[in-house]
Enzyme design. Structure first.
Site, PDB file in Angstrom:
ATOM      1  N   TYR A 140       0.690  -1.221  -0.045  1.00 49.76           N
ATOM      2  CA  TYR A 140       0.247  -0.140   0.244  1.00 49.76           C
ATOM      3  C   TYR A 140       0.765   1.088   0.031  1.00 49.76           C
ATOM      4  O   TYR A 140       0.346   2.379   0.078  1.00 49.76           O
ATOM      5  CB  TYR A 140      -1.015   0.012   1.225  1.00 49.76           C
ATOM      6  CG  TYR A 140      -2.218  -0.889   1.190  1.00 49.76           C
ATOM      7  CD1 TYR A 140      -2.136  -1.925  -0.077  1.00 49.76           C
ATOM      8  CD2 TYR A 140      -2.935  -1.185   2.023  1.00 49.76           C
ATOM      9  CE1 TYR A 140      -3.325  -2.706  -0.126  1.00 49.76           C
ATOM     10  CE2 TYR A 140      -3.880  -2.235   2.138  1.00 49.76           C
ATOM     11  CZ  TYR A 140      -4.080  -2.980   0.820  1.00 49.76           C
ATOM     12  OH  TYR A 140      -5.040  -3.953   0.931  1.00 49.76           O
ATOM     13  N   LYS A 194       5.615 -13.899   2.547  1.00 51.58           N
ATOM     14  CA  LYS A 194       5.905 -14.885   1.415  1.00 51.58           C
ATOM     15  C   LYS A 194       7.205 -14.684   0.992  1.00 51.58           C
ATOM     16  O   LYS A 194       7.746 -14.481  -0.069  1.00 51.58           O
ATOM     17  CB  LYS A 194       4.972 -14.454   0.276  1.00 51.58           C
ATOM     18  CG  LYS A 194       3.584 -15.015   0.312  1.00 51.58           C
ATOM     19  CD  LYS A 194       3.307 -16.528   0.235  1.00 51.58           C
ATOM     20  CE  LYS A 194       3.620 -16.942  -1.007  1.00 51.58           C
ATOM     21  NZ  LYS A 194       3.448 -18.552  -1.055  1.00 51.58           N
ATOM     22  N   ASP A 226       0.156 -17.978   2.891  1.00 55.90           N
ATOM     23  CA  ASP A 226      -0.995 -18.908   2.435  1.00 55.90           C
ATOM     24  C   ASP A 226      -1.157 -20.040   3.409  1.00 55.90           C
ATOM     25  O   ASP A 226      -2.434 -20.641   3.837  1.00 55.90           O
ATOM     26  CB  ASP A 226      -0.619 -19.616   1.078  1.00 55.90           C
ATOM     27  CG  ASP A 226       0.916 -19.906   0.829  1.00 55.90           C
ATOM     28  OD1 ASP A 226       1.539 -19.862   1.790  1.00 55.90           O
ATOM     29  OD2 ASP A 226       1.261 -20.798  -0.001  1.00 55.90           O
ATOM     30  N   ASP A 250      -4.066  -6.668   6.232  1.00 60.54           N
ATOM     31  CA  ASP A 250      -5.373  -6.273   5.711  1.00 60.54           C
ATOM     32  C   ASP A 250      -6.381  -7.596   5.251  1.00 60.54           C
ATOM     33  O   ASP A 250      -7.413  -7.695   5.881  1.00 60.54           O
ATOM     34  CB  ASP A 250      -5.349  -5.433   4.293  1.00 60.54           C
ATOM     35  CG  ASP A 250      -6.790  -4.631   3.988  1.00 60.54           C
ATOM     36  OD1 ASP A 250      -7.644  -4.517   4.753  1.00 60.54           O
ATOM     37  OD2 ASP A 250      -6.781  -4.213   3.057  1.00 60.54           O
ATOM     38  N   ASP A 254      -9.398  -9.684   8.061  1.00 58.19           N
ATOM     39  CA  ASP A 254     -10.817  -9.819   7.778  1.00 58.19           C
ATOM     40  C   ASP A 254     -10.870 -11.478   7.889  1.00 58.19           C
ATOM     41  O   ASP A 254     -12.075 -11.569   8.380  1.00 58.19           O
ATOM     42  CB  ASP A 254     -11.021  -9.405   6.183  1.00 58.19           C
ATOM     43  CG  ASP A 254     -11.512  -7.742   6.257  1.00 58.19           C
ATOM     44  OD1 ASP A 254     -10.898  -7.084   7.263  1.00 58.19           O
ATOM     45  OD2 ASP A 254     -12.411  -7.468   5.488  1.00 58.19           O
TER      46      ASP A 254
HETATM   47  C1  IPM Z   1      -8.872  -1.311   6.211  1.00 59.94           C
HETATM   48  C2  IPM Z   1      -9.508  -1.056   5.167  1.00 59.94           C
HETATM   49  C3  IPM Z   1      -8.804  -0.078   4.189  1.00 59.94           C
HETATM   50  C4  IPM Z   1      -7.480  -0.519   4.027  1.00 59.94           C
HETATM   51  C5  IPM Z   1      -9.519   0.440   2.848  1.00 59.94           C
HETATM   52  C6  IPM Z   1     -10.753   0.943   3.243  1.00 59.94           C
HETATM   53  C7  IPM Z   1      -8.472   1.392   2.379  1.00 59.94           C
HETATM   54  O1  IPM Z   1      -9.879  -2.198   4.225  1.00 59.94           O
HETATM   55  O2  IPM Z   1      -8.716  -0.511   7.272  1.00 59.94           O
HETATM   56  O3  IPM Z   1      -8.759  -2.568   6.579  1.00 59.94           O
HETATM   57  O4  IPM Z   1      -7.017  -1.100   2.645  1.00 59.94           O
HETATM   58  O5  IPM Z   1      -6.562  -0.541   4.877  1.00 59.94           O
HETATM   59 MN    MN Z   2      -9.471  -3.927   5.183  1.00 63.09          MN
END
Ligand code: IPM
Ligand code: MN
Length: 356
Positions: A140, A194, A226, A250, A254
């Site tokens: 990022y 990785k 992975d 990120d 999730d």
């Molecule tokens: C997070 C979100 C953000 C990220 C997005 C909304 C830019 O997904 O905080 O995890 O990618 O970091």
């Molecule tokens: Mn996110």
């Protein structure tokens, strides 16, 4: 009495109702009289971008950086607010994480009582780890900067020595302050990468071991990303703290959220040496805004992390305990789709009543 200046970004979509709910809970904490929180609302996010042409003004960013003890932020972003290159224009991640140099994105995954894990067999407390996501570089680092033309685009992944040192140090310090993994009680930091494929991740791993040498009492483990995705599903109880590059963090945070009842239950802290802001890990879900469906628990747990950060761990613990007991007693109920029965304000009241 101690007073802390706090900036509040209410955000887009379900953001405002979540932040209001978190403020209700914080109100129950400050009503006890140990300290005061003085709020200043900052106009930032996708709607702000639409109105003003900037998601956060330079003056407001400077205020968040130097004028407050911490920032409480709701989710931001609206699907139709985009740059010509197709990426979203109202997001604050790029602006705040780099602007505040908030290099450690601390993302706990804790299975609470009264919540059904997608993994079925997991018990409350049986999943209790923290992902420390590097927050200022990695893939990022290319945010808004990818090179390309009409036919081809490339995003580069950047790993620096200094950036990796500081986030790994944060991960080990966090592990030192925790009680270890649920399955064996061992303090452990897992490096996820990785490095078998990417040189940038190989550097990350090398520096991870340099930092580990300063923490001889903490176990180290390495996992390719992975394999880590599989392990976080098959044996989540073995993890304590995990540290990884931005993009991996990120995605895997999730995944972690999915195993503890959904990302609506996940709070997080974006923490630098001088500034920090606290937010849920999920998005602004504009399609359900204002319908009394949004689950404020991630936002409330983010507020608890903020209390830790400004020096009130006892009160942060009180909020966490109130969330857990309200869920356990059925005063707060989470539907299988992650929404909160009764809506955000009712959930906040139930949690606040527990604090009273
Ligand atoms: C997070 C979100 C953000 C990220 C997005 C909304 C830019 O997904 O905080 O995890 O990618 O970091
Ligand atoms: Mn996110």
């Amino acid at each position: 009495m101690q007073v802390h200046d706090i900036a509040v970004i209410r955000g887009d979509g379900i953001g405002p109702e979540l932040v209001d709910a978190a403020l209700t809970v914080l109100g129950a904490v400050t009503a006890k009289g140990a300290f005061e929180l003085r709020y200043t609302e900052i106009d930032a996010g996708a709607d702000t971008y639409r109105r003003t042409g900037a998601a956060c003004s330079p003056e407001d960013l400077e205020y968040l950086r130097t004028g407050v003890a911490a920032t409480l932020k709701g989710p931001v972003g609206l699907p139709d607010v985009r740059f010509p290159d197709g990426t979203e224009a109202g997001l604050l991640g790029g602006i705040l994480r780099t602007g505040l140099d908030a290099y450690a994105n601390v993302r706990p995954a804790l299975l609470l009582p009264g919540v059904t894990s997608a993994l079925g067999s997991a018990k409350p407390g049986g999943i209790d780890y923290v992902i420390v996501r590097e927050n200022t570089e990695g893939l990022y680092a290319s945010r808004g900067k990818g090179v390309g033309n009409r036919w081809a685009v490339s995003d580069a992944l950047m790993t620096t020595r200094e950036g990796t040192l500081r986030v790994c140090r944060r991960a080990f310090e966090l592990a030192a302050a925790r009680n270890g993994a649920p399955s064996d009680g061992k303090r452990r930091v897992t490096c996820v990468d990785k490095s078998n494929v990417l040189r940038s991740h190989a550097l990350f791993r090398e520096i991870f071991f340099e930092v580990a040498a300063d923490f001889p009492d903490i176990e180290t483990e390495t996992l390719y990303a992975d394999a880590a995705a599989q392990a976080l599903v098959l044996r989540p109880g073995d993890f304590d703290v995990l540290v990884m590059e931005n993009f991996l963090g990120d995605v895997l945070s999730d995944l972690g959220g999915a195993t503890i009842g959904g990302i609506s239950l996940c709070g997080s802290g974006n923490i630098g040496d001088d500034s920090a802001y606290f937010e849920p890990i999920h998005g602004s879900a504009p399609s359900i805004a204002g319908q009394g469906l949004a689950n404020p628990i991630g936002q409330v747990l983010a507020a608890a992390m903020m209390l830790d950060h400004v020096g009130h761990p006892a009160e942060a613990g009180l909020v966490r305990a109130a969330v857990a007991t309200a869920l356990e007693a059925g005063e707060v109920r989470i539907a299988p789709d992650g929404s909160a029965l009764g809506g955000p304000e009712a959930v906040a009241r139930a949690i606040a009543d527990r604090i009273d």
